[in-house]
Design a protein around this motif. Structure first.
Motif, PDB file in Angstrom:
ATOM      1  N   HIS A 106      34.234 -34.492 -11.371  1.00  0.00           N
ATOM      2  CA  HIS A 106      32.983 -34.768 -12.061  1.00  0.00           C
ATOM      3  C   HIS A 106      33.080 -36.133 -12.698  1.00  0.00           C
ATOM      4  O   HIS A 106      33.932 -36.350 -13.556  1.00  0.00           O
ATOM      5  N   ILE A 107      32.239 -37.053 -12.273  1.00  0.00           N
ATOM      6  CA  ILE A 107      32.237 -38.389 -12.860  1.00  0.00           C
ATOM      7  C   ILE A 107      30.838 -38.679 -13.362  1.00  0.00           C
ATOM      8  O   ILE A 107      29.877 -38.646 -12.602  1.00  0.00           O
ATOM      9  N   SER A 108      30.708 -38.971 -14.602  1.00  0.00           N
ATOM     10  CA  SER A 108      29.415 -39.342 -15.169  1.00  0.00           C
ATOM     11  C   SER A 108      29.539 -40.750 -15.711  1.00  0.00           C
ATOM     12  O   SER A 108      30.412 -41.021 -16.532  1.00  0.00           O
ATOM     13  N   TRP A 109      28.735 -41.633 -15.227  1.00  0.00           N
ATOM     14  CA  TRP A 109      28.806 -43.010 -15.656  1.00  0.00           C
ATOM     15  C   TRP A 109      27.868 -43.281 -16.833  1.00  0.00           C
ATOM     16  O   TRP A 109      27.755 -44.419 -17.276  1.00  0.00           O
ATOM     17  N   ALA A 110      27.241 -42.229 -17.340  1.00  0.00           N
ATOM     18  CA  ALA A 110      26.379 -42.418 -18.502  1.00  0.00           C
ATOM     19  C   ALA A 110      27.232 -42.840 -19.688  1.00  0.00           C
ATOM     20  O   ALA A 110      28.381 -42.450 -19.810  1.00  0.00           O
ATOM     21  N   HIS A 111      26.619 -43.634 -20.543  1.00  0.00           N
ATOM     22  CA  HIS A 111      27.349 -44.140 -21.689  1.00  0.00           C
ATOM     23  C   HIS A 111      27.856 -42.984 -22.551  1.00  0.00           C
ATOM     24  O   HIS A 111      27.112 -42.080 -22.908  1.00  0.00           O
ATOM     25  N   GLN A 150      30.021 -40.672 -21.672  1.00  0.00           N
ATOM     26  CA  GLN A 150      30.502 -39.510 -20.938  1.00  0.00           C
ATOM     27  C   GLN A 150      31.926 -39.742 -20.431  1.00  0.00           C
ATOM     28  O   GLN A 150      32.334 -40.864 -20.149  1.00  0.00           O
ATOM     29  N   GLU A 151      32.690 -38.670 -20.298  1.00  0.00           N
ATOM     30  CA  GLU A 151      34.080 -38.755 -19.856  1.00  0.00           C
ATOM     31  C   GLU A 151      34.201 -38.378 -18.383  1.00  0.00           C
ATOM     32  O   GLU A 151      33.402 -37.619 -17.853  1.00  0.00           O
ATOM     33  N   ILE A 152      35.262 -38.894 -17.741  1.00  0.00           N
ATOM     34  CA  ILE A 152      35.623 -38.468 -16.393  1.00  0.00           C
ATOM     35  C   ILE A 152      36.445 -37.198 -16.519  1.00  0.00           C
ATOM     36  O   ILE A 152      37.400 -37.140 -17.293  1.00  0.00           O
ATOM     37  N   THR A 153      36.075 -36.174 -15.754  1.00  0.00           N
ATOM     38  CA  THR A 153      36.791 -34.900 -15.811  1.00  0.00           C
ATOM     39  C   THR A 153      37.086 -34.405 -14.405  1.00  0.00           C
ATOM     40  O   THR A 153      36.527 -34.899 -13.428  1.00  0.00           O
ATOM     41  N   CYS A 154      37.976 -33.420 -14.314  1.00  0.00           N
ATOM     42  CA  CYS A 154      38.320 -32.800 -13.034  1.00  0.00           C
ATOM     43  C   CYS A 154      38.091 -31.295 -13.114  1.00  0.00           C
ATOM     44  O   CYS A 154      38.371 -30.663 -14.143  1.00  0.00           O
ATOM     45  N   LYS A 187      40.483 -33.000 -18.659  1.00  0.00           N
ATOM     46  CA  LYS A 187      40.164 -34.374 -19.038  1.00  0.00           C
ATOM     47  C   LYS A 187      41.001 -35.362 -18.224  1.00  0.00           C
ATOM     48  O   LYS A 187      42.037 -35.011 -17.651  1.00  0.00           O
ATOM     49  N   LEU A 188      40.543 -36.606 -18.187  1.00  0.00           N
ATOM     50  CA  LEU A 188      41.256 -37.677 -17.503  1.00  0.00           C
ATOM     51  C   LEU A 188      42.685 -37.796 -18.064  1.00  0.00           C
ATOM     52  O   LEU A 188      42.889 -37.712 -19.287  1.00  0.00           O
ATOM     53  N   GLU A 189      43.672 -37.938 -17.159  1.00  0.00           N
ATOM     54  CA  GLU A 189      45.095 -38.086 -17.504  1.00  0.00           C
ATOM     55  C   GLU A 189      45.762 -36.759 -17.856  1.00  0.00           C
ATOM     56  O   GLU A 189      46.968 -36.720 -18.122  1.00  0.00           O
ATOM     57  N   GLU A 190      44.994 -35.646 -17.875  1.00  0.00           N
ATOM     58  CA  GLU A 190      45.605 -34.354 -18.161  1.00  0.00           C
ATOM     59  C   GLU A 190      46.456 -33.916 -16.966  1.00  0.00           C
ATOM     60  O   GLU A 190      46.118 -34.187 -15.811  1.00  0.00           O
ATOM     61  N   VAL A 191      47.557 -33.231 -17.237  1.00  0.00           N
ATOM     62  CA  VAL A 191      48.544 -32.892 -16.206  1.00  0.00           C
ATOM     63  C   VAL A 191      48.684 -31.376 -16.091  1.00  0.00           C
ATOM     64  O   VAL A 191      48.677 -30.657 -17.102  1.00  0.00           O
ATOM     65  N   ILE A 192      48.808 -30.907 -14.837  1.00  0.00           N
ATOM     66  CA  ILE A 192      49.101 -29.496 -14.587  1.00  0.00           C
ATOM     67  C   ILE A 192      50.456 -29.396 -13.898  1.00  0.00           C
ATOM     68  O   ILE A 192      50.942 -30.347 -13.291  1.00  0.00           O
ATOM     69  N   ASP A 236      40.700 -40.852 -11.829  1.00  0.00           N
ATOM     70  CA  ASP A 236      39.324 -41.133 -11.407  1.00  0.00           C
ATOM     71  C   ASP A 236      39.141 -40.931  -9.911  1.00  0.00           C
ATOM     72  O   ASP A 236      38.032 -41.047  -9.390  1.00  0.00           O
ATOM     73  N   LYS A 237      40.232 -40.606  -9.180  1.00  0.00           N
ATOM     74  CA  LYS A 237      40.145 -40.300  -7.751  1.00  0.00           C
ATOM     75  C   LYS A 237      40.407 -38.818  -7.472  1.00  0.00           C
ATOM     76  O   LYS A 237      40.528 -38.409  -6.325  1.00  0.00           O
ATOM     77  N   GLY A 238      40.575 -38.049  -8.537  1.00  0.00           N
ATOM     78  CA  GLY A 238      40.894 -36.630  -8.373  1.00  0.00           C
ATOM     79  C   GLY A 238      42.322 -36.352  -8.806  1.00  0.00           C
ATOM     80  O   GLY A 238      42.938 -37.124  -9.539  1.00  0.00           O
ATOM     81  N   TRP A 239      42.874 -35.222  -8.325  1.00  0.00           N
ATOM     82  CA  TRP A 239      44.239 -34.857  -8.701  1.00  0.00           C
ATOM     83  C   TRP A 239      45.243 -35.674  -7.879  1.00  0.00           C
ATOM     84  O   TRP A 239      45.174 -35.735  -6.664  1.00  0.00           O
ATOM     85  N   GLU A 240      46.166 -36.328  -8.597  1.00  0.00           N
ATOM     86  CA  GLU A 240      47.199 -37.138  -7.946  1.00  0.00           C
ATOM     87  C   GLU A 240      48.575 -36.737  -8.455  1.00  0.00           C
ATOM     88  O   GLU A 240      48.792 -36.697  -9.668  1.00  0.00           O
ATOM     89  N   PRO A 241      49.527 -36.465  -7.502  1.00  0.00           N
ATOM     90  CA  PRO A 241      49.298 -36.243  -6.082  1.00  0.00           C
ATOM     91  C   PRO A 241      48.635 -34.893  -5.887  1.00  0.00           C
ATOM     92  O   PRO A 241      48.793 -33.994  -6.720  1.00  0.00           O
TER      93      PRO A 241
END
Length: 386
Positions: free
Chosen positions: A15-20, A22-26, A44-49, A70-75
């Motif tokens: 989920h990416i919202s470019w509205a002012h 808003q956060e990038i989430t997965c 949230k962005l940078e959160e790790v599983i 911002d590209k999804g789950w890596e790796p």
């Protein structure tokens, strides 16, 4: 080409919202034959599983952790019947990497050639090596090891020429006496960040021996320019008349070593002598066992020992300076004599023997022995000629 096995499907939603504001989430990762923690509705962005696989399935060789980017789950998390992904060579490259893309997923026992970047080496230190897919993942686990060079060390005659080592290797370094590695270690190890500790033999000072004093801090090694505070024992003081002081670790060992004395045994200024003085700056107080040196003025001859020592509040006997003899032109004319040979000075030190001769046209009036005159306590008996 290795056998191709079906890789468990992974469905990722970002989920990416470019509205002012808003956060990038997965969204939660969706993959078969495994599970993960923590389990949340949105990440949230940078959160790790951290994820795990069922028996018989293998996680990615890139690890069991995945991060929301911002590209999804890596790796991308995956649980596959095959143990290996296409290898990633940290600090190196696969041989013809693009041609290997068709090998994914990699089968057990499959291997690929690779080489390492400058400053890194394969386990055999050869230019090319191979990495193999095993049940435990890729082997070797660390394909490219950091290279460490060691050349001549100051304060240690080793090695005589530059030598190369790889990550994980260690060597003993035997520094010259009075020098050591950081924290007085005896070995250095080649790590991913270079030598640990740095291979430098640095000056150190051990704990000094104290007389009538004690160290305020004990036990640690002291490097060049480190200071060590000391405290004189009760009833004692140092040369400055104080009960405490500091010493410094220098190239030749400790400077200002503690000298604590009983003030009742101190001496005052050393005694004056005629036509001479001490060579050091005089002090108001000298601790017991202090020693000073005397010297005489020009042409005066020092008699006795040039050193005196303070013992139990008293100075030892000082030397004396004997006067020189003055040979005046008037005295020589009166006696019709002149200096003979290489003598070209009108001063003679105590104990010097000066040879004379009669002036032209004159003959000796005194004995031949008198023409070798001895200077004694500022006096010299001159010969005479008619």
């Amino acid at each position: 080409m290795p056998n191709m096995l079906l890789l468990a499907t992974v469905t990722l939603t970002l989920h990416i919202s470019w509205a002012h504001g808003q956060e990038i989430t997965c969204d939660p990762p969706r993959f078969e034959n495994g599970g993960y923690t923590p389990d949340r509705a949105v990440y949230k962005l940078e959160e790790v599983i951290t994820y795990h696989c069922k028996n018989g399935f293998h996680p990615s060789t890139r690890g069991i952790k995945a991060k929301c980017t911002d590209k999804g789950w890596e790796p991308p998390p995956r649980c596959s019947l095959q143990p290996c992904d296409l290898p990633e060579i940290k600090h190196g490259v696969l041989y013809s990497e693009d041609s290997y893309r068709s090998y994914f997923p990699v089968s057990l026992g499959q291997w690929f050639y690779y080489s390492c970047d400058d400053g890194y080496a394969t386990p055999t230190q050869k230019q090319w090596y191979y990495i193999t897919c095993t049940t435990g993942g890729w082997s070797p686990e660390i394909p490219c090891h950091k290279k460490c060079a060691l050349s001549h060390l100051e304060h240690k005659h080793f090695p005589h020429k530059e030598e190369s080592y790889i990550e994980g290797q260690s060597i003993e370094v035997d520094c010259d006496p009075g020098y050591s590695l950081v924290n007085q270690q005896s070995a250095v190890m080649c790590t991913e960040n270079g030598w640990d500790p740095p291979p430098r033999c640095i000056k150190h000072c051990g704990m000094p021996l104290f007389e009538n004093a004690r160290a305020i801090i004990t036990g640690k090694p002291f490097k060049l320019n480190d200071t060590l505070d000391y405290q004189c024992l009760d009833g004692f003081e140092n040369r400055d008349g104080k009960p405490s002081g500091s010493m410094v670790c220098g190239e030749d060992g400790w400077y200002n070593l503690p000298t604590c004395f009983n003030p009742a045994e101190n001496c005052g200024p050393p005694p004056d002598i005629s036509n001479g003085d001490i060579i050091s700056i005089p002090l108001a107080v000298y601790p017991s066992s202090s020693r000073v040196e005397y010297q005489c003025q020009g042409y005066y001859e020092l008699r006795g020992t040039k050193y005196i020592t303070c013992r139990q509040g008293e100075w030892s006997m000082p030397p004396r300076c004997e006067e020189p003899c003055l040979i005046s032109e008037e005295d020589m004319n009166e006696n019709n004599i002149q200096l003979k040979g290489k003598h070209n000075t009108y001063y003679a030190k105590a104990g010097d023997v000066i040879e004379f001769t009669c002036k032209s046209g004159h003959s000796a009036l005194t004995s031949v022995h008198s023409f070798l005159a001895l200077c004694a306590e500022g006096e010299m008996e001159l010969p005479r000629c008619l």
